[in-house]
Design an enzyme around this catalytic site. Structure first.
Site, PDB file in Angstrom:
ATOM      1  CE  LYS A 219      -1.976  11.280 -30.563  1.00 56.73           C
ATOM      2  NZ  LYS A 219      -1.340   9.956 -30.419  1.00 56.73           N
ATOM      3  CB  SER A 221      -0.054   7.345 -25.866  1.00 57.30           C
ATOM      4  OG  SER A 221       1.259   6.932 -26.117  1.00 57.30           O
ATOM      5  N   GLY A 272      -0.645  15.457 -21.116  1.00 56.33           N
ATOM      6  CA  GLY A 272       0.664  15.072 -21.643  1.00 56.33           C
ATOM      7  C   GLY A 272       1.718  16.075 -21.252  1.00 56.33           C
ATOM      8  CB  SER A 273       5.071  16.658 -22.612  1.00 56.43           C
ATOM      9  OG  SER A 273       4.743  16.953 -23.951  1.00 56.43           O
ATOM     10  CD  GLU A 294      -3.055  16.172 -15.730  1.00 59.31           C
ATOM     11  OE1 GLU A 294      -1.903  16.601 -15.462  1.00 59.31           O
ATOM     12  OE2 GLU A 294      -3.354  14.980 -15.801  1.00 59.31           O
ATOM     13  CB  CYS A 328       1.535  14.568 -14.341  1.00 58.73           C
ATOM     14  SG  CYS A 328      -0.152  14.019 -14.332  1.00 58.73           S
ATOM     15  CD  GLU A 425       6.081  15.471 -15.136  1.00 62.87           C
ATOM     16  OE1 GLU A 425       6.180  15.736 -16.350  1.00 62.87           O
ATOM     17  OE2 GLU A 425       4.996  15.291 -14.574  1.00 62.87           O
TER      18      GLU A 425
HETATM   19  P1  ADP Z   1       4.808  11.984 -23.194  1.00 66.63           P
HETATM   20  O1  ADP Z   1       6.140  12.610 -23.177  1.00 66.63           O
HETATM   21  O2  ADP Z   1       4.274  11.691 -21.874  1.00 66.63           O
HETATM   22  O3  ADP Z   1       4.648  10.898 -24.194  1.00 66.63           O
HETATM   23  P2  ADP Z   1       3.548  13.757 -25.019  1.00 66.63           P
HETATM   24  O4  ADP Z   1       3.059  15.124 -24.719  1.00 66.63           O
HETATM   25  O5  ADP Z   1       4.655  13.616 -25.980  1.00 66.63           O
HETATM   26  O6  ADP Z   1       3.867  13.153 -23.616  1.00 66.63           O
HETATM   27  O7  ADP Z   1       2.371  12.826 -25.519  1.00 66.63           O
HETATM   28  C1  ADP Z   1       1.059  12.903 -25.022  1.00 66.63           C
HETATM   29  C2  ADP Z   1       0.093  12.712 -26.174  1.00 66.63           C
HETATM   30  O8  ADP Z   1       0.271  13.804 -27.078  1.00 66.63           O
HETATM   31  C3  ADP Z   1       0.334  11.453 -26.978  1.00 66.63           C
HETATM   32  O9  ADP Z   1      -0.902  10.948 -27.421  1.00 66.63           O
HETATM   33  C4  ADP Z   1       1.139  11.950 -28.144  1.00 66.63           C
HETATM   34  O10 ADP Z   1       1.039  11.150 -29.293  1.00 66.63           O
HETATM   35  C5  ADP Z   1       0.482  13.297 -28.379  1.00 66.63           C
HETATM   36  N1  ADP Z   1       1.286  14.256 -29.130  1.00 66.63           N
HETATM   37  C6  ADP Z   1       2.630  14.362 -29.176  1.00 66.63           C
HETATM   38  N2  ADP Z   1       2.974  15.367 -29.999  1.00 66.63           N
HETATM   39  C7  ADP Z   1       1.835  15.915 -30.479  1.00 66.63           C
HETATM   40  C8  ADP Z   1       1.515  16.996 -31.375  1.00 66.63           C
HETATM   41  N3  ADP Z   1       2.445  17.732 -31.953  1.00 66.63           N
HETATM   42  N4  ADP Z   1       0.215  17.243 -31.602  1.00 66.63           N
HETATM   43  C9  ADP Z   1      -0.756  16.528 -31.043  1.00 66.63           C
HETATM   44  N5  ADP Z   1      -0.514  15.502 -30.196  1.00 66.63           N
HETATM   45  C10 ADP Z   1       0.752  15.201 -29.913  1.00 66.63           C
END
Ligand code: ADP
Length: 522
Positions: A219, A221, A272-273, A294, A328, A425
C-alpha cells in the site's frame, strides 16, 4: 501529516477529508488545473498505470471511487486512481496467499534471476520513473534519478542475496541425533510505504521479501501511487508472477486494518510516522505478526571544534536539505561546538543561501516544494515557536515567494532542545543550530529524544569518533559524511524510531522464519 494534496471524487469523504475540505477548500479542487500535460512526457506511456494491481490484473476500486493525484509544485492534476478499501485488500491478500506456494518453491536462483531482470527494467526506465517521482512527490529530477538508482540497487542486491540464505547444522548433544536450522519465508507480507521515497521505500521491502520467497500486498502513499504502480508493471514484465506483488491504493486505515486482521498476512513492514507505526504494531498483536517499522527520526548532527569545516558544511547541507528536508534521516538538530559556532554558522548559511528553489523539473533547482500545505504550516508553527523562545532567524524563515507549497531554505540560530523545532521531526528545509561546550554535553543533548534513527558527527579525531558514535543511541551514525544510506548496510532505528533493519545481509532476516529440525534415532 499527509492529507491535503489528495481530493476524493465520487465518494463519501472520510471525516478527516471532510474536515480538511472545510478548513482548506483551495487545496481540494478550486486551484487544481484539470490537465496532465507533463505526464505526457513519459517515454513509455504504458508505465502510467492508474489502477490497482491484484493477482496480476489492473483493477478499479469495486465501487468506482477514485482519488486525485496532484503535483505538489503546481497543483496540476496528474491522474485519478482507485480509492480502494477492505474488499480489494482482502482479494489482494488471497491472491498473495495463493501465489506464495509456487513463488516460494521456485529455486532461489530463479527468483534471483527475475529480480535481476526487474532491476534492469527499473534502470532501463529510469527517466520515466524519475519523472513520475518528481511530478507526484516534488523532489528535483536529479534527486529523483538518484532515488531510482537507490531503489534499484536494493532489487539488485537482494537478487544476489536470494542465493545466500544459508542454514546451519548445530553440533549435536546426543550422538544419535542431528540438529538442523533451516530458514523459510515468513509468507504474505503487508508493506505500507510513505510518499518521501515513492520507489526507494517499496524496493527496500519488496527486494528482500520476494528474494526469499514471500509475496506482498503493497500500500503506497495516497500522494505517490504512480511510481509504485509503474514499478509494479515493470515487476510483472520481469517475470515476478501475477499475485506475488499486489498494489492496493486508497483508504489507509481500512487497508491497514484488513492487512492487520488477516491471519494470512504474517508480516507487516512499514515506513512512515511514529504514530501510525505504533498503531500497526498494536494492531499486529492480535494475530501475532512479525513487524518491521521504520519510523520518525530526530537526527542530531554534531559539529566539533576539531572538524574540517568544509567537510562539515557540505555534509550537514546534504544531511539537512536533501528532499527539501523531508527524510527521516535529515539532520533535525545541528549541534555546533562553541569554538567553531560562528564560523560554521556563517559558512553554512552562505551555502544554504545558494540553494535554488523551484519546480523540480526545472534545470538548476535543488529544493522542490513540500508535499502539501499542511507540511508548510507545520514548518511555520515550528519556526514561530523557536523564535518565541529566543532563537534567531539567520536566513529565510518564511514561505517562499513562489507560494503554495514552497518554503525558503532557513537557518535558525541559538536553538535549544526545549523548542519544538528540536523535539519534533521538522520534515522541511529548516536547519536549527544549537550551541554546546563539551563532548559530554553534545551526547546528552543528542540522546535527549525518543527517536533514534540517524546521527551525524564531524570531527577529525579518531578517538572522539569512536567514543561519540558508540555513545549515540541511534541505529545509523555518519562520521564526516551526511549521506550514508546504501543497499549494502543495515538501515533502521532504535528507541521509538523503529524495529528491524532494511538492506544488507541483515535485511533479509526480517522476512525469514527460523525452523529447528531434529533428526533422531539415526
Ligand atoms: P506521513 O505523515 O509521512 O504521510 P504516515 O504514517 O501518515 O506518514 O503515512 C505513511 C503510510 O502509512 C502511507 O501509505 C499512509 O497512507 C499509511 N497510513 C496512514 N494511516 C494508516 C493507518 N491507520 N493504517 C495503515 N496505514 C496507514
Amino acid at each position: 501529516m499527509a492529507l491535503l494534496r489528495v481530493a476524493l471524487t465520487g465518494c463519501h469523504l472520510p471525516s478527516t477529508y471532510c474536515r480538511l475540505r472545510l478548513l482548506l477548500p483551495r487545496q481540494m479542487g478550486t486551484t487544481t488545473r484539470q490537465s496532465s500535460d507533463t505526464i505526457s512526457r513519459l517515454r513509455e506511456s504504458g508505465l502510467l498505470k492508474t489502477q490497482g494491481l491484484i493477482g496480476g490484473k489492473w483493477v478499479d476500486s469495486y465501487d468506482g471511487k477514485t482519488i486525485k493525484v496532484e503535483n505538489p509544485a503546481t497543483g496540476e492534476l496528474l491522474a485519478n486512481v482507485p480509492f480502494m478499501g477492505k474488499k480489494e485488500t482482502e482479494d489482494a491478500i488471497s491472491s498473495a496467499y495463493s501465489t506464495f506456494n509456487s513463488w516460494s518453491k521456485l529455486s532461489a536462483s530463479e527468483r534471483g534471476k527475475r529480480l535481476r531482470k526487474w532491476y534492469e527494467l527499473l534502470l532501463a526506465h529510469k527517466d520515466d520513473l524519475a519523472l513520475l517521482i518528481t511530478l507526484e512527490q516534488g523532489k528535483p529530477l536529479k534527486e529523483a534519478l538518484g532515488e531510482v538508482a537507490y531503489g534499484a540497487s536494493f532489487i539488485e542486491f537482494f537478487a544476489e542475496e536470494a542465493k545466500r540464505v544459508y542454514c546451519d547444522i548445530i553440533p549435536t548433544t546426543q550422538n544419535d541425533r542431528r540438529l538442523l536450522v533451516i530458514k523459510q519465508p515468513v509468507g504474505v507480507v503487508g508493506a505500507i510505504t510513505p510518499w518521501n521515497f515513492p520507489l526507494g521505500m517499496i524496493a527496500r521491502k519488496a527486494g528482500p521479501a520476494l528474494a526469499c520467497g514471500c509475496t506482498l500486498v503493497v500500500k503506497p502513499s495516497e500522494y505517490t501511487p504512480l511510481t509504485a504502480l509503474a514499478a509494479a508493471e515493470l515487476a510483472l514484465q520481469a517475470g515476478i508472477p501475477p499475485g506475488a506483488l499486489n498494489v492496493v491504493l486508497g483508504n489507509a486505515s481500512e487497508i491497514g486494518d484488513a492487512l492487520l486482521e488477516s491471519t494470512q498476512v504474517r508480516k507487516i513492514t512499514f515506513t512512515g510516522s511514529t504514530a501510525v507505526g505504533k498503531k500497526l504494531m498494536a494492531g499486529s498483536a492480535n494475530t501475532v505478526k512479525k513487524v518491521s517499522l521504520e519510523l520518525g527520526g530526530n537526527a542530531p548532527c554534531i559539529v566539533f571544534d576539531d572538524a574540517d569545516i568544509d567537510v562539515a558544511v557540505k555534509g550537514t547541507l546534504a544531511a539537512k536539505f536533501r528532499n527539501s528536508g523531508q527524510t527521516c534521516v535529515c539532520a533535525n538538530r545541528i549541534l555546533v561546538q562553541e569554538g567553531i559556532y560562528d564560523k560554521f554558522a556563517k559558512a553554512f548559511s552562505e551555502s544554504v543561501q545558494k540553494l535554488q528553489v523551484g519546480n523540480g523539473l526545472e534545470e538548476g533547482v535543488v529544493q522542490g516544494p513540500l508535499i502539501n500545505e499542511t507540511a508548510v504550516e507545520k514548518v511555520e508553527r515550528l519556526v514561530k515557536d523557536a523564535t518565541s523562545k529566543g532563537a534567531n532567524i539567520v536566513l529565510g524563515g518564511k514561505r517562499h515567494s513562489l507560494g503554495m507549497t514552497f518554503y525558503e531554505p532557513t537557518v535558525i540560530g541559538n536553538a535549544n532542545n526545549e523548542m519544538l523545532v528540536c523535539r519534533e521531526e521538522i520534515f522541511g528545509p529548516v536547519a536549527s543550530l544549537l550551541r554546546f561546550k563539551t563532548e559530554e554535553e553534545a551526547i546528552s543533548i543528542a540522546n535527549d529524544t525518543n527517536a533514534g534513527l540517524a546521527a551525524y558527527l564531524f570531527t577529525q579525531s579518531i578517538p572522539r569518533s569512536w567514543r561519540v558514535s558508540e555513545a549515540l543511541e541511534y541505529g545509523l551514525v555518519g562520521i564526516n559524511e551526511g549521506l550514508i544510506s546504501t543497499e549494502v548496510a543495515p538501515f533502521g532505528g532504535v528507541k521509538q524510531s523503529g524495529l528491524g533493519r532494511e538492506g544488507s545481509k541483515y535485511g533479509i532476516d526480517e522476512y525469514l522464519e527460523i525452523k529447528y529440525v531434529c533428526f533422531g534415532n539415526i
